[in-house]
Design a protein around this motif. Sequence first.
Motif, mmCIF file in Angstrom:
data_model
loop_
_atom_site.group_PDB
_atom_site.id
_atom_site.type_symbol
_atom_site.label_atom_id
_atom_site.label_comp_id
_atom_site.label_asym_id
_atom_site.label_seq_id
_atom_site.Cartn_x
_atom_site.Cartn_y
_atom_site.Cartn_z
ATOM 1 N N SER A 485 70.712 47.230 40.056
ATOM 2 C CA SER A 485 71.358 46.371 41.048
ATOM 3 C C SER A 485 72.363 47.225 41.809
ATOM 4 O O SER A 485 73.295 47.772 41.211
ATOM 5 N N HIS A 486 72.177 47.357 43.132
ATOM 6 C CA HIS A 486 73.040 48.261 43.892
ATOM 7 C C HIS A 486 74.448 47.712 44.049
ATOM 8 O O HIS A 486 74.716 46.525 43.846
ATOM 9 N N GLY A 487 75.366 48.593 44.427
ATOM 10 C CA GLY A 487 76.763 48.228 44.609
ATOM 11 C C GLY A 487 77.000 47.567 45.946
ATOM 12 O O GLY A 487 76.093 47.240 46.692
ATOM 13 N N GLY A 488 78.249 47.385 46.250
ATOM 14 C CA GLY A 488 78.631 46.763 47.509
ATOM 15 C C GLY A 488 79.430 45.489 47.292
ATOM 16 O O GLY A 488 80.646 45.530 47.261
ATOM 17 N N PRO A 489 78.785 44.327 47.166
ATOM 18 C CA PRO A 489 77.333 44.116 47.180
ATOM 19 C C PRO A 489 76.702 44.194 48.572
ATOM 20 O O PRO A 489 75.484 44.186 48.703
ATOM 21 N N THR A 490 77.556 44.268 49.621
ATOM 22 C CA THR A 490 77.019 44.372 50.981
ATOM 23 C C THR A 490 76.582 45.810 51.220
ATOM 24 O O THR A 490 77.325 46.618 51.782
ATOM 25 N N SER A 491 75.410 46.133 50.771
ATOM 26 C CA SER A 491 74.877 47.486 50.885
ATOM 27 C C SER A 491 73.359 47.394 50.830
ATOM 28 O O SER A 491 72.791 46.307 50.855
ATOM 29 N N GLY A 518 71.809 39.215 50.398
ATOM 30 C CA GLY A 518 73.147 39.741 50.612
ATOM 31 C C GLY A 518 73.133 41.204 50.979
ATOM 32 O O GLY A 518 74.130 41.743 51.459
ATOM 33 N N SER A 519 71.981 41.858 50.766
ATOM 34 C CA SER A 519 71.842 43.268 51.108
ATOM 35 C C SER A 519 71.738 43.427 52.619
ATOM 36 O O SER A 519 71.362 42.501 53.349
ATOM 37 N N THR A 520 72.059 44.613 53.098
ATOM 38 C CA THR A 520 71.909 44.905 54.514
ATOM 39 C C THR A 520 70.530 45.505 54.772
ATOM 40 O O THR A 520 69.780 45.808 53.852
ATOM 41 N N GLY A 521 70.225 45.674 56.052
ATOM 42 C CA GLY A 521 68.927 46.208 56.441
ATOM 43 C C GLY A 521 67.943 45.139 56.876
ATOM 44 O O GLY A 521 66.869 45.457 57.387
ATOM 45 N N TYR A 522 68.317 43.856 56.702
ATOM 46 C CA TYR A 522 67.403 42.755 57.007
ATOM 47 C C TYR A 522 68.049 41.704 57.913
ATOM 48 O O TYR A 522 67.547 40.586 58.014
ATOM 49 N N GLY A 523 69.151 42.028 58.548
ATOM 50 C CA GLY A 523 69.788 41.116 59.484
ATOM 51 C C GLY A 523 70.899 40.276 58.865
ATOM 52 O O GLY A 523 71.057 40.208 57.640
ATOM 53 N N ARG A 524 71.683 39.634 59.750
ATOM 54 C CA ARG A 524 72.843 38.852 59.307
ATOM 55 C C ARG A 524 72.448 37.679 58.424
ATOM 56 O O ARG A 524 73.129 37.386 57.431
ATOM 57 N N GLU A 525 71.382 36.976 58.741
ATOM 58 C CA GLU A 525 70.993 35.801 57.958
ATOM 59 C C GLU A 525 70.717 36.176 56.501
ATOM 60 O O GLU A 525 71.151 35.485 55.578
ATOM 61 N N TYR A 526 70.023 37.295 56.300
ATOM 62 C CA TYR A 526 69.739 37.753 54.936
ATOM 63 C C TYR A 526 71.037 38.197 54.264
ATOM 64 O O TYR A 526 71.269 37.924 53.081
ATOM 65 N N ARG A 527 71.894 38.878 55.040
ATOM 66 C CA ARG A 527 73.161 39.382 54.518
ATOM 67 C C ARG A 527 74.057 38.228 54.065
ATOM 68 O O ARG A 527 74.795 38.345 53.078
#
Length: 716
Positions: A485-491, A518-527
Amino acid sequence: MASSAIAATLLTRFSALRNSPLKFKVRHTGRLISIARVVSITSNPSSRQKRRCISMASTASAEDKLTAPFGSWKSPITADVVSGAVKSLGGTAVDARGRLILLESRPTESGRSVLVKESGKAGEEPIDITPKEFSVRTVAQEYGGGAFKISGDTVIFSNYKDQRLYKQSISSEYSSPLPITPDYGARQFVMQMEYRRESSLNPITTIVAIDLRDNNIQEPKVLVAGNDFYAFPRLDPKGERLAWIEWSHPNMPWDKTELWVGYISENGDICKRTCVAGFDPKLLESPTEPKWSSKGELFFITDRKSGFWNLHRWIESNNEVVAVYSLDAEFARPLWIFGMNSYEFLQSHGQKELIACSYRQNGRSYIGILDDVQSSLSLLDTPFTDINNITSGTEFFYVEGASAVHPLSVAKVTLDDQKSKVIDFKIIWSSSPDSSKYKSYFSLPEFIEFPTEVPGQNAYAYFYPPSNPIYQASQEERPPLLLKSHGGPTSETRGILNLSIQYWTSRGWAFVDVNYGGSTGYGREYRERLLGRWGIVDVNDCCSCARFLVESGKVDGDRLCITGGSAGGYTTLAALAFRETFKAGASLYGVADLSLLRAETHKFESHYLDNLVGGESDYFERSPINFVDKFSCPIILFQGLEDKVVPPVQARKIYQALKEKGLPVALVEYEGEQHGFRKAENIKFTLEQQMVFFARLVGHFKVADEITPIKIDNFD
């Protein structure tokens, strides 16, 4: 050589490797137990023999492979290889002579960050610029970044030890750094400064100017102040306008920011200012990475309307913002560290600007040349599937990137006259230059999309199956799984060559790296799936991913393990406390108590949890430390004693509670380490102890490496 002869040779050599008498010394250094391996020359094959084993391994067929349980396979990708060879990159720039300057962090030098420059001669190694008593690093917002700047033949950098700014000649071989700011302990770097005299937890953040023509030590001149945070201060080519990004609590820079332009008076002050983007309350956006073109036009990236970070331009005459190119893809990354450079201007052609830029879409990066007049993007064909930063040179540009078979690298890209095709692509720096010799062992990531607990919603991950040219398991066996599970969590985790992952897969583990909601790379809605639901969405998605792999027949459902660092460590602990999917876990500087984190963390993240968690009851209900009775499986914890993001008390509390409950638990504390481990010996120790911990407690196999395990409470 016949296949049977190959198999016999490999069996003999790898049996010798497996059974060789390896001796260990155990040394206690403060709180850390470090291990030094002593190998007699007669018991270890020569480097030439190792190379032959590796090269011959690539020719072995399935019939020639040795059959052994998953997890027990021998691999040349050792923890020493992982910890000692991999360097991280802290930014790139080009000097007045067109030479590449880059900042590399060296685990073998306790994580010291060193500026190096191209030698200018073919075949020669880069030359160190930074003297041994210096380390180029900032701790602004704790995560740092943007630690140096090139101005003509001079480099201006922040020294880690005293956080003063220094300047140094690049061309002179014997040039010594000269301090240009006072020694008063403030965290600062070119144009943005954190002032920590009155409070280290709540420093005053400003944008400042320093006169590089003055060789005397000088107090920085404050240009902009009054808000909680600033980033990306950028002067236009004539020095008449300054652009910058600012934001205030409780927002993070990917939630809501404002882009401003200030006009500079003759005495160097900001005489008036205008807000370019982010001021409209009806238009939620987070502008980032402003940059002036050679003609004085302001470009920047923002996610207005579409929810994807796309490139835009400011029309100054009527204060209008127009899209340069629109795509459901991310042209930028979240601002965790300073110094990001997602696009770069190439030379102008008439009335148009040509822009080298990259974007993320469906789990991979693309790089292309954008024509701002035509609003057209010509994609370039390169070996990289992952792009970080771009730096413009003369008649070429540099790109930081990687792929499934390339570690983090810097490549020099030369285009044709029309700037539409790559005519030369040359890797000139690699974080792990020797990694290619292990290519036959590499597990290539599979980009997977799996269903979540929310009907109709999917999440994403990279799955790495076990891969070793020497070994195979029986057809009836399924491999153990380590989920990260990656850090961030916004990463965002990325499907690139990471030797620490290959360490597991080459030994017979399956590995999956999850981009939960919540991860990035897939747009604000996913984030924004994670807003108010941290500890729920991320945990559910990790569990759903593990179950998906079990149901697909790819992994053993009785040997599921989870690991993560920082926010990923929190997800790990929460998954082990509130779900029953995993059989063991490893938390690296992870969060156990959300309320304690909110009370003790640094300014940048001091209100981060307000949006991620919610009310007071949520802080309690989602903190694993409050529900020790729900833990039911073994856990190992790793913690740096100088960590200011997640203080050591977090790991100690969860360790003591689990120990008292009677669960198998171990705690490793590292002196001199902060948030994330930089020293090679600690990176190695962490990797090996996770491996042997999981093997002893859930693996049902013996690891091939000779590793002396640390004591596990309630087990040993």
